[in-house]
Design a protein around this motif. Structure first.
Motif, PDB file in Angstrom:
ATOM      1  N   GLY A  81     -26.350   5.718  18.074  1.00  0.00           N
ATOM      2  CA  GLY A  81     -26.831   4.684  18.983  1.00  0.00           C
ATOM      3  C   GLY A  81     -25.758   4.328  19.987  1.00  0.00           C
ATOM      4  N   ASN A  82     -25.419   3.052  20.049  1.00  0.00           N
ATOM      5  CA  ASN A  82     -24.361   2.590  20.953  1.00  0.00           C
ATOM      6  C   ASN A  82     -23.015   2.453  20.259  1.00  0.00           C
ATOM      7  OD1 ASN A  82     -26.044   2.445  23.180  1.00  0.00           O
ATOM      8  ND2 ASN A  82     -26.695   0.356  22.684  1.00  0.00           N
ATOM      9  N   LEU A  83     -22.923   2.878  18.994  1.00  0.00           N
ATOM     10  CA  LEU A  83     -21.676   2.759  18.242  1.00  0.00           C
ATOM     11  C   LEU A  83     -20.723   3.881  18.629  1.00  0.00           C
ATOM     12  CD1 LEU A  83     -23.089   1.906  14.711  1.00  0.00           C
ATOM     13  CD2 LEU A  83     -22.196   0.340  16.438  1.00  0.00           C
ATOM     14  N   ARG A  84     -19.464   3.541  18.725  1.00  0.00           N
ATOM     15  CA  ARG A  84     -18.420   4.522  19.046  1.00  0.00           C
ATOM     16  C   ARG A  84     -17.440   4.613  17.891  1.00  0.00           C
ATOM     17  NH1 ARG A  84     -18.527   6.536  23.863  1.00  0.00           N
ATOM     18  NH2 ARG A  84     -19.634   5.501  25.548  1.00  0.00           N
ATOM     19  N   TYR A  85     -16.794   5.780  17.776  1.00  0.00           N
ATOM     20  CA  TYR A  85     -15.784   5.980  16.737  1.00  0.00           C
ATOM     21  C   TYR A  85     -14.601   5.053  17.007  1.00  0.00           C
ATOM     22  CZ  TYR A  85     -12.125   8.105  13.976  1.00  0.00           C
ATOM     23  OH  TYR A  85     -11.115   8.309  13.079  1.00  0.00           O
ATOM     24  N   ARG A  86     -14.185   4.307  15.977  1.00  0.00           N
ATOM     25  CA  ARG A  86     -12.989   3.458  16.037  1.00  0.00           C
ATOM     26  C   ARG A  86     -12.353   3.479  14.667  1.00  0.00           C
ATOM     27  NH1 ARG A  86     -16.329  -0.242  19.302  1.00  0.00           N
ATOM     28  NH2 ARG A  86     -15.595   0.007  21.426  1.00  0.00           N
ATOM     29  N   GLN A  87     -11.097   3.822  14.622  1.00  0.00           N
ATOM     30  CA  GLN A  87     -10.369   3.844  13.352  1.00  0.00           C
ATOM     31  C   GLN A  87      -8.935   3.413  13.616  1.00  0.00           C
ATOM     32  OE1 GLN A  87     -11.617   4.625  10.203  1.00  0.00           O
ATOM     33  NE2 GLN A  87      -9.664   3.872   9.520  1.00  0.00           N
ATOM     34  N   SER A  88      -8.412   2.529  12.782  1.00  0.00           N
ATOM     35  CA  SER A  88      -7.049   2.016  12.947  1.00  0.00           C
ATOM     36  C   SER A  88      -6.170   2.473  11.796  1.00  0.00           C
ATOM     37  CB  SER A  88      -7.062   0.491  13.009  1.00  0.00           C
ATOM     38  OG  SER A  88      -7.819   0.056  14.107  1.00  0.00           O
ATOM     39  N   PHE A  89      -4.896   2.709  12.111  1.00  0.00           N
ATOM     40  CA  PHE A  89      -3.925   3.174  11.126  1.00  0.00           C
ATOM     41  C   PHE A  89      -2.628   2.392  11.259  1.00  0.00           C
ATOM     42  CE2 PHE A  89      -6.720   6.703  12.094  1.00  0.00           C
ATOM     43  CZ  PHE A  89      -7.097   7.134  10.840  1.00  0.00           C
ATOM     44  N   LEU A  90      -1.896   2.306  10.149  1.00  0.00           N
ATOM     45  CA  LEU A  90      -0.586   1.659  10.100  1.00  0.00           C
ATOM     46  C   LEU A  90       0.454   2.710   9.711  1.00  0.00           C
ATOM     47  CD1 LEU A  90      -1.797  -1.455   8.129  1.00  0.00           C
ATOM     48  CD2 LEU A  90      -1.349  -1.350  10.578  1.00  0.00           C
ATOM     49  N   PRO A  91       1.108   3.345  10.680  1.00  0.00           N
ATOM     50  CA  PRO A  91       2.147   4.337  10.365  1.00  0.00           C
ATOM     51  C   PRO A  91       3.426   3.659   9.865  1.00  0.00           C
ATOM     52  CG  PRO A  91       1.371   4.552  12.642  1.00  0.00           C
ATOM     53  CD  PRO A  91       0.819   3.279  12.097  1.00  0.00           C
ATOM     54  N   VAL A  92       3.985   4.183   8.780  1.00  0.00           N
ATOM     55  CA  VAL A  92       5.261   3.723   8.236  1.00  0.00           C
ATOM     56  C   VAL A  92       6.099   4.980   8.013  1.00  0.00           C
ATOM     57  CG1 VAL A  92       6.417   2.511   6.354  1.00  0.00           C
ATOM     58  CG2 VAL A  92       4.131   1.782   7.086  1.00  0.00           C
ATOM     59  N   LYS A  93       7.158   5.143   8.822  1.00  0.00           N
ATOM     60  CA  LYS A  93       7.916   6.395   8.790  1.00  0.00           C
ATOM     61  C   LYS A  93       9.422   6.139   8.834  1.00  0.00           C
ATOM     62  CE  LYS A  93       5.616   7.369  12.351  1.00  0.00           C
ATOM     63  NZ  LYS A  93       5.151   7.899  13.608  1.00  0.00           N
ATOM     64  N   ALA A  94      10.158   7.112   8.335  1.00  0.00           N
ATOM     65  CA  ALA A  94      11.620   7.101   8.405  1.00  0.00           C
ATOM     66  C   ALA A  94      12.063   8.459   8.940  1.00  0.00           C
ATOM     67  CB  ALA A  94      12.231   6.852   7.029  1.00  0.00           C
ATOM     68  N   GLY A  95      13.214   8.476   9.580  1.00  0.00           N
ATOM     69  CA  GLY A  95      13.677   9.740  10.135  1.00  0.00           C
ATOM     70  C   GLY A  95      15.099   9.677  10.625  1.00  0.00           C
TER      71      GLY A  95
END
Length: 157
Positions: A81-95
């Motif tokens: 329909g009128n829905l769009r893909y939306r996804q949120s992420f919380l990256p936690v990284k070390a380097g």
């Protein structure tokens, strides 16, 4: 075999608040992140936008340890329909970040990509980065970099 997700993430600008102008001091920066999904992840998501905090602790003359924590939201195609893909992420990284000149650096990061919503599993992320960190004042610099990141999940999604 788990499905691999690839994301090219461009760190557009990091503004660093430094204790002083010496490279031997730790730094904390805030940044804007722009992501371009690739492979099967790119079928649903078109782009990602978010922010991050980057902490750098010098370990040797040209080598810094980094910790990067952020928020990244991917937006994409119409799914139903009128829905769009939306996804949120919380990256936690070390380097690590190695300076090959006064401003040019290369590095690598590994870490976890935590989903900000239910229904998704945590992904393992790793990848190299390359950039320029140019001083603009005694206590600040602008960091412009490129990062190629691969995300992998054990459940194959």
């Amino acid at each position: 075999m788990p499905l691999k997700r690839i994301s090219l993430v461009i760190a557009i600008v990091f503004l660093f608040a430094k204790a002083n102008a010496q490279m031997r001091e730790s730094t904390l920066g805030i940044g804007v992140e722009l992501g371009f999904p690739m492979a099967s992840f790119g079928d649903d998501a078109r782009y990602g936008l978010g922010g991050s905090l980057l902490y750098q602790q010098p370990m040797a003359e040209h080598l810094n340890l980094t910790v990067n924590v952020g928020y990244l939201r991917f937006n994409g195609n119409q799914t139903f329909g009128n829905l769009r893909y939306r996804q949120s992420f919380l990256p936690v990284k070390a380097g690590v970040r190695y300076f090959v000149g006064s401003y040019l650096y290369g590095g690598a990061e590994i870490g976890a990509i935590l989903p900000a919503t239910s229904g998704e599993s945590t992904a393992f992320a790793y990848g190299p980065n390359l950039g320029l960190e140019v001083p603009v004042s005694d206590k600040g610099s602008i960091d412009v970099g490129l990062r190629f990141e691969r995300w992998s999940r054990a459940n194959g999604s």
